[in-house]
Design a protein around this motif. Sequence first.
Motif, PDB file in Angstrom:
ATOM      1  N   LYS A 155      19.481  70.980   9.095  1.00  0.00           N
ATOM      2  CA  LYS A 155      19.033  70.681  10.452  1.00  0.00           C
ATOM      3  C   LYS A 155      18.176  69.413  10.430  1.00  0.00           C
ATOM      4  N   ASP A 156      17.738  69.004  11.603  1.00  0.00           N
ATOM      5  CA  ASP A 156      17.060  67.714  11.727  1.00  0.00           C
ATOM      6  C   ASP A 156      15.769  67.615  10.911  1.00  0.00           C
ATOM      7  N   GLN A 168      17.696  61.500   6.276  1.00  0.00           N
ATOM      8  CA  GLN A 168      17.359  62.273   7.466  1.00  0.00           C
ATOM      9  C   GLN A 168      18.552  62.526   8.370  1.00  0.00           C
ATOM     10  N   GLY A 181      21.394  66.194   9.293  1.00  0.00           N
ATOM     11  CA  GLY A 181      21.626  67.031  10.456  1.00  0.00           C
ATOM     12  C   GLY A 181      22.740  66.547  11.357  1.00  0.00           C
TER      13      GLY A 181
END
Length: 319
Positions: A215-216, A280, A283
Amino acid sequence: MFDSRLKDLLGIKYPIFQGGMAWVATSELAAAVSEAGGLGIIAAGNAPGEYVRTEIRKLKEMTDKPFGVNIMLLSPFVEDVINIICEEGVPVVTTGAGNPGKFLQRFKNHDIKVIPVVPTVSLAKRLEKQGVDALIVEGTEAGGHIGEITTMALVPQVCDAVSIPVIAAGGIADGRGVIAALALGANGVQLGTRFVCSTEAKVHQNYKDKLINAKDRDALVTGRSTGHPVRVIKNQFTREFMELEKAGTSMEDLEKMGSGRLRLAVVEGDVDRGSVMSGQIAGMINDIKPCREIIEQLINEAKAVLGGLNDQEGGERNE
């Protein structure tokens, strides 16, 4: 979309680089990216010179397109690796973890293009003066070993400070990222995490699944206390490592704890106790596909984004 500087310099169709990721960027992955029109890059990492020679020769059997080798300048085998790169006629070298200045003349003598990774404006300016051919400007959004400045802030500052081509890296996963990088002044882009989730990446399926399920907020930074921050996906290893950091564990003990963890994740598939390096943008990744499809999708998305911006501009003028 792209100007011709990098394409002319390197003989590639698209100025799209694949990151030189240790244990991930093998001959198979690099050949697939080069065949698809980008610049595939073999990672030398801390590997002995003869391993690098074998990978170069394997790649040459799979493609006749331009490719590169990433040199980790702190490697104990760096001198052997450089000798082999010169002997094998590698057309492009990217470098990390140091300044390649003392090797530049040797590379130039063999007509090798040199493109270092830089995390700051000052290093970018210094390397341009030393005679490198282009720069990979990597923001802190990237995976693995990182600097502190974001891609959005760093790329335009470097573009304003140098006249050689700039390749933006860190936080780029799709066509929107490509257009954003070009808007910041870059001449091309480099992607790492997106290419990990390709069919040609010889990475354990558990590693790919870990990225796809991320996920983020799952990509965090370990090792800030050591001065060598690394962005990874959170897991059991990162929790234990960061607890030791908070407890004031010595740099030597922390480095010992981290030794071999990337291989444990990439090769053996232990994504709980291994180091799952990732940017990053993990996600944003939800599938595994061939490198050719990844690059085609990047180009098509970028064209669509650019077309939408042009349509929006035209609509505003007609109001």
